[in-house]
Write an enzyme that holds these catalytic residues in place. Structure first.
Site, mmCIF file in Angstrom:
data_model
loop_
_atom_site.group_PDB
_atom_site.id
_atom_site.type_symbol
_atom_site.label_atom_id
_atom_site.label_comp_id
_atom_site.label_asym_id
_atom_site.label_seq_id
_atom_site.Cartn_x
_atom_site.Cartn_y
_atom_site.Cartn_z
ATOM 1 N N LYS A 1 -33.134 82.269 25.494
ATOM 2 C CA LYS A 1 -32.929 83.380 24.567
ATOM 3 C C LYS A 1 -31.529 83.959 24.728
ATOM 4 O O LYS A 1 -30.901 84.344 23.739
ATOM 5 C CB LYS A 1 -33.997 84.454 24.753
ATOM 6 C CG LYS A 1 -35.339 83.972 24.229
ATOM 7 C CD LYS A 1 -36.278 85.110 23.932
ATOM 8 C CE LYS A 1 -37.545 84.597 23.271
ATOM 9 N NZ LYS A 1 -38.767 85.108 23.896
ATOM 10 N N LYS B 1 -44.289 70.424 18.372
ATOM 11 C CA LYS B 1 -45.336 71.419 18.306
ATOM 12 C C LYS B 1 -45.188 72.343 17.095
ATOM 13 O O LYS B 1 -44.073 72.619 16.665
ATOM 14 C CB LYS B 1 -45.155 72.239 19.577
ATOM 15 C CG LYS B 1 -46.302 72.949 20.084
ATOM 16 C CD LYS B 1 -45.960 73.528 21.453
ATOM 17 C CE LYS B 1 -46.196 75.000 21.393
ATOM 18 N NZ LYS B 1 -46.082 75.692 22.643
ATOM 19 N N LYS C 1 -43.568 79.147 15.337
ATOM 20 C CA LYS C 1 -43.002 80.088 14.379
ATOM 21 C C LYS C 1 -41.541 79.797 14.063
ATOM 22 O O LYS C 1 -41.126 79.789 12.916
ATOM 23 C CB LYS C 1 -43.090 81.511 14.950
ATOM 24 C CG LYS C 1 -44.303 82.260 14.470
ATOM 25 C CD LYS C 1 -44.384 83.628 15.104
ATOM 26 C CE LYS C 1 -45.239 83.572 16.350
ATOM 27 N NZ LYS C 1 -45.790 84.839 16.814
#
Ligand code: TRP
Length: 351
Positions: A112, A215, A218
């Site tokens: 991040k 996978k 979002k």
């Protein structure tokens, strides 16, 4: 006494089929046998600066999605993280025993931070330099760094034994165990149990996306949402990535096609899956038919949930009742743990 299970989902956007098979479905089974707490992590969502106008809507959507999927407020404690202020206080206290270095080495933090700083390479040295550097326009917020402390507190404040989470959260759970052990041994107490991951029979489901790669997620833009309208869902499935078809009998199955079969195994009857696998093996398969069938079977799962989500979303009174009751129960234990910690750490009141 029943063992305590706790899990949370971050309040960012709607829930998808991956969340359903990876989490919600398990929550629904666990609430039968465990003392279960399921919550919506809205404070964790703040680490990536959501739009204040949509944060509450996201919390509400996820709450409605929990309930629509079958999480039952009579069986499980369902609550919103920010409704339990004890979590924020314990977060401050636990942080006193957490090292900056161990937080900076966490994989999710590095990922991040890299994104927030716009660093493309995965050279860790660069990240550390950039983080400590003086360019104040590019900063990595301290909340992101201490994300694992907050998650550990969610778990430890309820003294949870089992925490069902996906692979991506395993490192956070490992840190939680380490913090629990450290606190217990530093103060010579036996306060926090060390929580373990919870796997149903050891087979973690990995729900693939529609884009032929990994996978469902979002941020990958490859999702089927529980709230998707019928037409939208059909269109998404019909557009799923495929290949040029088997060129010879009994060819190996390519990744994008395997993904469609995996989705089918989750949602279709076993005979149906077998029928398409046979058709693949003898080269008579038509991907159009496969996708039509898949869309049909996914809709059988999602449409009733969608309808319940819409009904529940409109029932503000019911939602308020659920979270108020959940917050009361969650706070009761949280307050008890917090007062134990204050006592152990030597924080006393004059009055
Ligand atoms: N970090 C988790 C995720 O992103 C969400 C979460 C926050 C959580 N606190 C938790 C999960 C406590 C389990 C237990 O998926």
């Amino acid at each position: 006494m029943k063992e305590i299970v706790l899990s949370g989902i971050r309040a960012t956007g709607n829930l998808h089929l991956g969340n359903y098979y990876g989490a919600l479905n398990k929550f629904v089974k666990m609430q039968e046998d465990y003392d279960s707490l399921f919550f919506i992590a809205d404070l964790h969502a703040l680490t990536t600066h959501p739009d204040p106008k949509t944060l509450h809507t996201n919390v509400k959507n996820i709450l409605a999605e929990y309930l629509a999927a079958g999480v039952d407020p009579e069986k499980a404690t369902i609550f919103v993280q920010s409704d339990v202020p004890e979590i924020s206080e314990l977060y401050l206290l636990l942080n006193m025993h957490v090292g900056i270095g161990e937080l900076m080495r966490t994989a999710s933090f590095k990922d991040k931070a890299r994104k927030q700083l716009g660093i493309k390479s995965d050279n860790d040295e660069n990240i550390e330099k950039e983080i400590i550097g003086t360019d104040s326009n590019k900063r990595v917020n301290a909340g992101l760094l201490t994300y694992p402390t907050l998650m550990a507190v969610d778990i430890l404040i309820q003294k949870a034994h089992k925490v069902p989470v996906g692979k991506d959260q395993e490192q956070h759970l490992e840190l939680t165990r380490r913090f629990a052990r450290r606190f217990n041994s530093y103060y010579g107490v036996d306060l926090f149990p060390e929580p373990e991951n919870f796997n149903f029979g050891g087979n973690a489901v990995k729900v693939p996306g529609l884009d032929g790669s990994g996978k469902m997620g979002k941020s990958e833009g490859n999702c089927i949402y529980l709230i998707d309208e019928e037409k939208v869902l059909r269109k998404k499935v019909m557009r799923a990535v495929t290949d040029e078809g088997p060129q010879a009998p009994n060819s190996p199955i390519s990744a994008p096609i395997q993904n469609l079969f995996t989705l089918m195994e989750l949602t279709s009857a076993p005979e149906v899956v077998q029928q398409f696998k046979d058709a693949y093996a003898d080269c008579s398969i038509r991907y159009g038919d496969l996708k039509k069938q898949l869309a049909e079977d996914i809709l059988k799962v999602t449409l009733p949930i969608r309808q319940r989500i819409l009904d529940i979303q409109n029932d503000d009174e019911y939602l308020a009742r659920v979270v108020r009751q959940g917050a009361e129960r969650a706070r009761e234990r949280a307050a008890k743990t917090l007062s134990e910690v204050r006592e152990i750490m030597g924080i006393k009141k004059f009055y």
